[in-house]
Design an enzyme around this catalytic site. Structure first.
Site, PDB file in Angstrom:
ATOM      1  N   GLU A 170       0.681  -1.284  -0.196  1.00 47.07           N
ATOM      2  CA  GLU A 170       0.177   0.047  -0.111  1.00 47.07           C
ATOM      3  C   GLU A 170       0.687   1.304  -0.053  1.00 47.07           C
ATOM      4  O   GLU A 170       0.769   2.013   0.848  1.00 47.07           O
ATOM      5  CB  GLU A 170      -0.916  -0.046   0.979  1.00 47.07           C
ATOM      6  N   GLU A 379      -5.250  -8.655   0.762  1.00 46.82           N
ATOM      7  CA  GLU A 379      -6.121  -8.291   1.683  1.00 46.82           C
ATOM      8  C   GLU A 379      -7.418  -8.170   1.444  1.00 46.82           C
ATOM      9  O   GLU A 379      -7.817  -7.377   0.396  1.00 46.82           O
ATOM     10  CB  GLU A 379      -5.528  -6.825   2.667  1.00 46.82           C
TER      11      GLU A 379
END
Length: 481
Positions: A170, A379
């Site tokens: 991320e 995720e």
């Protein structure tokens, strides 16, 4: 697109779950580990929910065997976890800490012994504080060399044991929160510095992937990107343009660089016009092109509905919800580009995250069509309040329903033609949810840990544990409907 019959999940599909070192390990200063930026950041008053920190976290460092045994009982095929850079090289660029590496030796060996595929994330936000102090971390090109050296140490040590690697987790989150919102380290608000640091991170990511391939490591590597697919709030042309802006500035700005080695033209023009463009040195673009990943890691939690946002008196950064008080999130945007709006067609969590399984399918379709890369879902999960009953049970039907719908969306995307390598839920055990503390729970395994000091750290299997066990056993054919 509706299908008369859905394709089955591939036989080698990686049914897994995930975590990050700072959020689960604890042992923040044991066995020679150095300080990370998060170890320092959480000491700033008011930055985290009730001042929570990861000094002990959920004590995975000392309880990894117990946690892996639970994974094996579930039948899990893959476990994604991150290595703490400061545990391996305490000061980031100096001597290797063999005691720190030994922990990951033990963890990986335990996973392999239980037929669980280790998926290793090289960087999940916890740069050594020493490098932040020495040269401002991601703002210095020196980090490209230091990060590549650190990665190479792990590549060589675990070649043959680890087949799946995640380079950066991320990047869009740690860069924007760190340099624009000041809600992550290094806690500054300076967009010029943000885009400069982002460019350096792009180069570091590409350098690591390039080195991985030069070493002919047996496996695959790619970054994990936090993707919020955008919907136009209405059919008004201005809202449609806002959605296009959101995709360019909040998604393509990163994924285009990963896959194509270049910045989106519209975004680059905007950066130049607003004196925000990073410095491009000789060889930069060649390096970016040399770092093409083997897959796109996808962290998916929600979509965003967006609408037009005028330059004059437009909406800027709004208040986020880190308390779990539903309905406290404010609209946020960039004047002249877009602003967020409440989507009336989806439910929201107590942290105001849209629950939108179809959005996962849409996001996967967009990635597949634009980049022609396999997707590894690194995720996806539901953060909510859970209640431990007197008999040790946790009835989280809401989580089962959430995950069931998202698994269906993945199967629909596979039937559409998207290549999907695996699905790692967030998370395996409950953990420290960064700014949200311990009350926001994601795991299949409840950990007796909260914001107080009175914790046993005992593990309890939630109802979702047994649901996911059946999903894995049947390779996604029995979703418990």
């Amino acid at each position: 697109m509706e299908h008369k019959q859905l394709k089955q999940f591939p036989e080698n599909f990686l049914w897994g779950s995930a975590s990050a070192a700072y959020q689960v390990e604890g042992a923040w200063d044991e066995a020679g580990k150095g300080e990370s930026v998060w170890d320092r950041f959480v000491t700033i008053p008011g930055k985290t929910f009730k001042g929570t920190n990861g000094k002990v976290a959920v004590d995975h460092y000392h309880r990894y065997k117990e946690d892996v045994a639970l994974m094996a009982e579930m039948g899990m095929k893959a476990y994604r976890f991150s290595v703490a850079w400061a545990r391996v090289i305490p000061d980031g660029d100096g001597e290797v800490n063999e005691e720190g590496l030994a922990f990951y030796d033990r963890l990986i060996d335990e996973l392999v012994a239980n037929n669980i595929e280790p998926v290793v994330t090289l960087y999940h936000w916890d740069i050594p504080q020493a490098l932040q102090d020495k040269y401002k971390g991601w703002e210095s090109r020196q980090i490209i060399e230091d990060f590549t050296r650190y990665a190479e140490i792990l590549f060589k040590r675990y070649n043959g044991k680890v087949k799946y690697w995640v380079s950066l987790n991320e990047q869009n989150v740690f860069i924007q929160h760190g340099y624009k919102l000041a809600s992550h380290p290094p806690a500054v608000t300076d967009e010029k510095r943000m885009y400069a640091a982002n460019h350096v991170a792009n180069l570091a990511n590409a350098s690591v992937i390039k080195r991985f391939k030069e070493l002919e490591i047996d496996g695959k590597i790619g970054p994990s990107f936090a993707y919020h697919p955008a919907y136009a709030f209405s059919s008004k042309p201005a809202d449609q343009l806002a959605a296009l802006n959101f995709e360019d500035f909040e998604a393509h700005l990163w994924m285009d660089v990963y896959a194509f080695g270049k910045y989106p033209t519209v975004v680059w023009n905007y950066l130049v016009e607003n004196d925000l463009a990073p410095e491009i040195q000789d060889g930069d673009m060649e390096l970016l092109k040399a770092g093409k990943p083997d897959f796109m890691g996808l962290n998916y939690y929600q979509t965003d509905a967006v609408e037009s946002n005028p330059i004059e008196e437009g909406v800027g950064i709004g208040k986020a919800n880190y308390s779990g008080e539903k309905g406290t999130t404010e609209a946020s945007g960039v004047p002249g580009l877009y602003k967020t709006a409440v989507n009336p067609y989806v439910e929201r969590t107590n942290w105001d995250w849209d629950i939108d399984p179809t959005g996962l399918r849409i996001g996967m379709r967009r990635i597949s069509s634009r980049y022609d890369l396999p997707i590894l879902i690194t995720e996806n999960g539901l953060g909510e309040y859970d209640t431990l009953e007197a008999d040790g049970s946790i009835h989280d039907d809401y989580r089962i329903d959430y995950l069931r719908q998202h698994v269906k969306a993945i199967q629909e995307a596979i039937t559409d033609g998207v290549e999907v390598l695996g699905y790692c839920t967030w998370s395996y055990t409950d953990l420290l949810s960064w700014l949200n503390g311990y009350q926001k729970r994601y795991g299949f395994v409840y950990v007796d840990r909260d914001e107080t000091e009175d914790n046993t750290f005992d593990r309890y299997k939630k109802d979702s544990f047994f649901w996911y066990k059946k999903v894995i056993e049947t390779n996604g054919q029995d979703l418990g409907e």
